[in-house]
Design a protein around this motif. Sequence first.
Motif, PDB file in Angstrom:
ATOM      1  N   ARG A 247       0.834  -1.203   0.000  1.00 34.61           N
ATOM      2  CA  ARG A 247       0.000   0.000   0.000  1.00 34.61           C
ATOM      3  C   ARG A 247       0.872   1.258   0.000  1.00 34.61           C
ATOM      4  O   ARG A 247       1.971   1.268   0.544  1.00 34.61           O
ATOM      5  CB  ARG A 247      -0.934   0.002   1.213  1.00 34.61           C
ATOM      6  CG  ARG A 247      -2.002  -1.078   1.158  1.00 34.61           C
ATOM      7  CD  ARG A 247      -2.898  -1.043   2.367  1.00 34.61           C
ATOM      8  NE  ARG A 247      -3.833  -2.166   2.377  1.00 34.61           N
ATOM      9  CZ  ARG A 247      -4.714  -2.406   3.341  1.00 34.61           C
ATOM     10  NH1 ARG A 247      -4.779  -1.603   4.384  1.00 34.61           N
ATOM     11  NH2 ARG A 247      -5.516  -3.448   3.254  1.00 34.61           N
ATOM     12  N   ILE A 248       0.353   2.314  -0.592  1.00 31.42           N
ATOM     13  CA  ILE A 248       1.087   3.573  -0.707  1.00 31.42           C
ATOM     14  C   ILE A 248       0.949   4.377   0.587  1.00 31.42           C
ATOM     15  O   ILE A 248      -0.152   4.534   1.116  1.00 31.42           O
ATOM     16  CB  ILE A 248       0.548   4.411  -1.885  1.00 31.42           C
ATOM     17  CG1 ILE A 248       0.589   3.596  -3.192  1.00 31.42           C
ATOM     18  CG2 ILE A 248       1.327   5.706  -2.018  1.00 31.42           C
ATOM     19  CD1 ILE A 248       1.957   3.122  -3.595  1.00 31.42           C
ATOM     20  N   VAL A 249       2.069   4.882   1.082  1.00 32.19           N
ATOM     21  CA  VAL A 249       2.047   5.725   2.285  1.00 32.19           C
ATOM     22  C   VAL A 249       1.697   7.160   1.891  1.00 32.19           C
ATOM     23  O   VAL A 249       2.470   7.827   1.194  1.00 32.19           O
ATOM     24  CB  VAL A 249       3.403   5.693   3.015  1.00 32.19           C
ATOM     25  CG1 VAL A 249       3.371   6.626   4.231  1.00 32.19           C
ATOM     26  CG2 VAL A 249       3.745   4.275   3.435  1.00 32.19           C
ATOM     27  N   TRP A 250       0.519   7.606   2.301  1.00 29.82           N
ATOM     28  CA  TRP A 250       0.058   8.958   1.991  1.00 29.82           C
ATOM     29  C   TRP A 250       0.582   9.903   3.073  1.00 29.82           C
ATOM     30  O   TRP A 250       0.211   9.793   4.237  1.00 29.82           O
ATOM     31  CB  TRP A 250      -1.465   9.012   1.940  1.00 29.82           C
ATOM     32  CG  TRP A 250      -1.990  10.343   1.477  1.00 29.82           C
ATOM     33  CD1 TRP A 250      -2.389  11.379   2.259  1.00 29.82           C
ATOM     34  CD2 TRP A 250      -2.144  10.784   0.115  1.00 29.82           C
ATOM     35  NE1 TRP A 250      -2.789  12.445   1.481  1.00 29.82           N
ATOM     36  CE2 TRP A 250      -2.650  12.105   0.161  1.00 29.82           C
ATOM     37  CE3 TRP A 250      -1.900  10.185  -1.122  1.00 29.82           C
ATOM     38  CZ2 TRP A 250      -2.920  12.834  -0.982  1.00 29.82           C
ATOM     39  CZ3 TRP A 250      -2.170  10.915  -2.262  1.00 29.82           C
ATOM     40  CH2 TRP A 250      -2.671  12.223  -2.195  1.00 29.82           C
ATOM     41  N   THR A 251       1.452  10.822   2.687  1.00 32.17           N
ATOM     42  CA  THR A 251       2.046  11.741   3.661  1.00 32.17           C
ATOM     43  C   THR A 251       1.343  13.092   3.694  1.00 32.17           C
ATOM     44  O   THR A 251       1.652  13.928   4.545  1.00 32.17           O
ATOM     45  CB  THR A 251       3.540  11.960   3.333  1.00 32.17           C
ATOM     46  OG1 THR A 251       3.687  12.341   1.963  1.00 32.17           O
ATOM     47  CG2 THR A 251       4.333  10.682   3.580  1.00 32.17           C
ATOM     48  N   GLY A 252       0.412  13.286   2.775  1.00 32.70           N
ATOM     49  CA  GLY A 252      -0.366  14.522   2.786  1.00 32.70           C
ATOM     50  C   GLY A 252      -1.468  14.465   3.834  1.00 32.70           C
ATOM     51  O   GLY A 252      -1.545  13.545   4.642  1.00 32.70           O
ATOM     52  N   LYS A 253      -2.329  15.442   3.818  1.00 33.92           N
ATOM     53  CA  LYS A 253      -3.442  15.502   4.765  1.00 33.92           C
ATOM     54  C   LYS A 253      -4.582  14.592   4.297  1.00 33.92           C
ATOM     55  O   LYS A 253      -4.680  14.238   3.129  1.00 33.92           O
ATOM     56  CB  LYS A 253      -3.936  16.945   4.899  1.00 33.92           C
ATOM     57  CG  LYS A 253      -2.883  17.877   5.482  1.00 33.92           C
ATOM     58  CD  LYS A 253      -3.397  19.303   5.572  1.00 33.92           C
ATOM     59  CE  LYS A 253      -2.336  20.217   6.164  1.00 33.92           C
ATOM     60  NZ  LYS A 253      -2.794  21.626   6.244  1.00 33.92           N
TER      61      LYS A 253
END
Length: 320
Positions: A247-253
């Motif tokens: 899974r992709i790590v979402w670092t945004g809000k």
Amino acid sequence: MATNHNYYDIEIADIWQYEQNEFLSDKSLDDLAKKIINKTEEVIIKEGEESFTVDLDDGKSRAYYERNLNEYRESSNTLKGRYNNNFFFNNQVCYQYDQSIIVTQESPDFDFWFALKLRQYDSKLTEVKNFLEYQLERAFNKDLVRFIDFLKLEMKQFSDTIFDDRITESIGGWIKDKNSLNRKLKGKYSSLRLRELNTNPDYLKKNSHVLNDVLKQLKANNFIHEDTLFTNFNRIFEGNIIPKSKRIVWTGKNKELHWFMNYLVKDTKKVELHKNDIWLVANKCFVDKEGKEFGIDPLRKANGDNMEQKKLLESILAKI
């Protein structure tokens, strides 16, 4: 003593220090406080270590013992006095209250100790989720159905005595979120299937340079983690199941991921998804900075109004 909200084990010393402070600050009722101290002593006598006992042949040892025993007798006539002590006596043996004894699911009164630990998070509700996730994995071996059944009984048993409404609502919200995450997809895709693949099956392969450029810009603008592999990013647009480790790590809000999904699924219809699957699929493709699932409501109800960020994100996604 400040509560350590990042410590998720159910430990006698940790619970005792919290409950001692609550009772001596007149924040806990006598009946509950009496039950807590009695059960704490039971556990320590059974599983803890002795602080000291009397040696009748040693004058200094005997004097030390009798001095502490007299102090205990004088102060333990009242519940307040017992709580003011950091030790107690049983059968001529002295025990400290603050002993590091971990309560497990096999321990007597696990449900009681679990409730006491959980109520510590009333002052930091954001940590309720992390505590429950920790206990799901450690105490319940990731058996979500059994854990949810346990939590429902906890709420019935302790909502009037240990939990306040805020904790009960937080538990209920976590359960609802987990049930939503584990419902079945109504559509046929488990990730963001591009519509273009229906008429052009080689689209992703032939346009890898485009997708790679999108990936670089998402990284550069701190929307996704800088270590994200292109193969993993490419995979989320195939419509197939994404392994948890990929899974992709979402670092945004959260709101930015909300915009990401809405732009691809609703606004431009670049992605083919059943309308009721959008946030479920988002959770199957992305995790937060700590590698944890977002949940349905945190994405669906995400707040934010930075239109510049929204325009920037959409300008990047427009290239897909």
